[in-house]
Motif scaffolding. Structure first.
Motif, PDB file in Angstrom:
ATOM      1  N   TYR A 178     -11.933  -5.499   2.853  1.00  0.00           N
ATOM      2  CA  TYR A 178     -10.539  -5.417   2.387  1.00  0.00           C
ATOM      3  C   TYR A 178      -9.977  -6.755   1.880  1.00  0.00           C
ATOM      4  N   ASP A 212      -7.124  -9.308  -6.173  1.00  0.00           N
ATOM      5  CA  ASP A 212      -5.783  -8.955  -6.687  1.00  0.00           C
ATOM      6  C   ASP A 212      -5.035 -10.220  -7.093  1.00  0.00           C
ATOM      7  N   GLN A 237       0.825  -1.212   0.000  1.00  0.00           N
ATOM      8  CA  GLN A 237       0.000   0.000   0.000  1.00  0.00           C
ATOM      9  C   GLN A 237       0.867   1.274   0.000  1.00  0.00           C
TER      10      GLN A 237
HETATM   11  N1  TRP Z   1      -2.888  -6.127   2.175  1.00  0.00           N
HETATM   12  C1  TRP Z   1      -1.484  -6.086   1.892  1.00  0.00           C
HETATM   13  C2  TRP Z   1      -0.763  -5.323   3.011  1.00  0.00           C
HETATM   14  O1  TRP Z   1      -1.307  -4.478   3.638  1.00  0.00           O
HETATM   15  C3  TRP Z   1      -1.200  -5.434   0.562  1.00  0.00           C
HETATM   16  C4  TRP Z   1      -1.824  -6.208  -0.528  1.00  0.00           C
HETATM   17  C5  TRP Z   1      -2.919  -5.848  -1.269  1.00  0.00           C
HETATM   18  C6  TRP Z   1      -1.413  -7.484  -1.019  1.00  0.00           C
HETATM   19  N2  TRP Z   1      -3.210  -6.781  -2.193  1.00  0.00           N
HETATM   20  C7  TRP Z   1      -2.320  -7.801  -2.069  1.00  0.00           C
HETATM   21  C8  TRP Z   1      -0.383  -8.349  -0.697  1.00  0.00           C
HETATM   22  C9  TRP Z   1      -2.211  -9.022  -2.789  1.00  0.00           C
HETATM   23  C10 TRP Z   1      -0.274  -9.559  -1.402  1.00  0.00           C
HETATM   24  C11 TRP Z   1      -1.186  -9.885  -2.427  1.00  0.00           C
HETATM   25  O2  TRP Z   1       0.381  -5.586   3.224  1.00  0.00           O
END
Ligand code: TRP
Ligand code: AMP
Length: 327
Positions: A127, A134, A10
């Motif tokens: 979230y 993703d 992020q």
């Molecule tokens: N949520 C993760 C963090 O805060 C960041 C992230 C978003 C992520 N999408 C992802 C990590 C997909 C790995 C794969 O660190």
């Protein structure tokens, strides 16, 4: 076929040593022999209120920092999450296949709700669905992350398995991978907490752009204990954290580190750890100084990354949409 790797970070501040040793350094190492896709998770960032101008700037800035850390776009794809609509669109479909119960068990949701009691929004709750989207959009084999993302990747696996079971083979099942020593780098000032971007105390973290003087000053203030013994003892949280950071940066084995510090005090330990950190991050700072003056180049890289990522993501999204019967 090379193994496909996906991860994201992020743009909520300058990355710190925990992000670097827990995630980004693994990414740089893995890009040489795998097909890597890295994402700047700006859509996730707005689950906490952001100043729009600042978010805009830190998004591009983070791209420059990642390139300075060694992400090589000859080998890896780097893009901004909000430039591909399939992420939020697939997140919706996945949300409809996740229960309130399993989302409410996420420790990050609990921590962040506690930290921001006035803004416990639905996006913060959902979230992990966006994070699952993703990952699942890219037919991923592995997801290199720090330990705090373990539960989220597990949930991405669960929802993918559930979806495949209900509608037929749609998503590849990903697995999380963690660094051996530094999956959880702790705060320098309170080693019972993880090092975190959102910590109010700047001395709790080393940022990747800290000057050598700042690194030395922060290390001097790092919390240790009153035992005065340098040992890999998890009970001595502060000393243990410094030793694992040192081991991870130098690659020395446990015995040679213990030998090096035999008869020495915490002052020497802090000095050596500080110098090892400086040796690692000083070149990153220098590369960043050059890149940050050339943001047009950085933006071009991100555009090209988004184009490549979108080609992959749109196929998987279209299939998921068809599977659930959306015209
Ligand atoms: N949520 C993760 C963090 O805060 C960041 C992230 C978003 C992520 N999408 C992802 C990590 C997909 C790995 C794969 O660190
Ligand atoms: P974030 O800054 O939350 O987007 O995190 C980006 C990446 O850094 C994720 O893979 C996290 O698991 C990892 N990370 C964050 N904090 C730490 C930490 N203190 N130690 C190890 N890894 C971390």
């Amino acid at each position: 076929m090379k193994e496909r790797v996906f991860s994201a970070i992020q743009p909520t501040g300058i990355i710190h040593l925990g992000n670097y040793l827990g995630a980004v350094k693994q990414w740089v190492q893995t890009q040489k022999h795998t097909d890597c896709i890295f994402c700047i998770a700006n859509t996730h960032a707005i689950t906490i209120r952001q100043n729009p101008q600042t978010l805009h700037a830190t998004t591009y800035n983070l791209a420059a920092i990642l390139l300075a850390c060694g992400i090589d776009t000859e080998q890896a794809t780097l893009f901004i999450q909000s430039s591909i609509d399939a992420h939020t669109a697939l997140a919706w479909i996945l949300e409809c296949h996740l229960s309130m119960g399993e989302l409410s068990r996420m420790t990050q949701f609990k921590d962040k709700s506690q930290k921001h009691p006035k803004n416990i929004n639905a996006g913060l709750f959902n979230y992990p669905a966006l994070m699952a989207a993703d990952i699942l959009l890219y037919d991923v084999d592995s997801v290199p992350v720090g330990d705090d993302q373990r539960q989220h990747v597990e949930l991405a696996r669960d929802v993918a398995i559930r979806f495949n079971h209900e509608y037929g083979e749609t998503f590849k099942i990903p697995k999380a991978v963690f660094p051996t020593l530094t999956a959880r780098v702790m705060s320098l000032t309170d080693p019972s907490k993880k090092m975190s971007k959102s910590d109010d105390n700047p001395n709790s973290m080393i940022t990747i752009l800290d000057s050598p003087e700042t690194v030395r000053a922060k290390l001097k203030k790092a919390t240790t204990d009153s035992l005065g013994q340098i040992a890999f003892n998890p009970e001595q949280k502060g000393v243990y954290n410094l030793l694992t950071i040192y081991q991870s940066l130098t690659g020395y084995n446990t015995e040679s580190i213990l030998g090096e510090f035999e008869g020495k005090g915490y002052g020497t330990l802090k000095e050596r750890v500080g110098e090892a950190i400086i040796a690692e991050i000083a070149p990153i700072g220098e590369r960043y100084a050059v890149l940050s003056k050339n943001m047009q180049y950085v933006q071009k890289i991100l555009q090209e990354g988004a184009r490549k990522a979108n080609e992959i993501a749109s196929v998987r999204y279209t299939l998921a949409k068809e599977r659930v019967g959306l015209v």
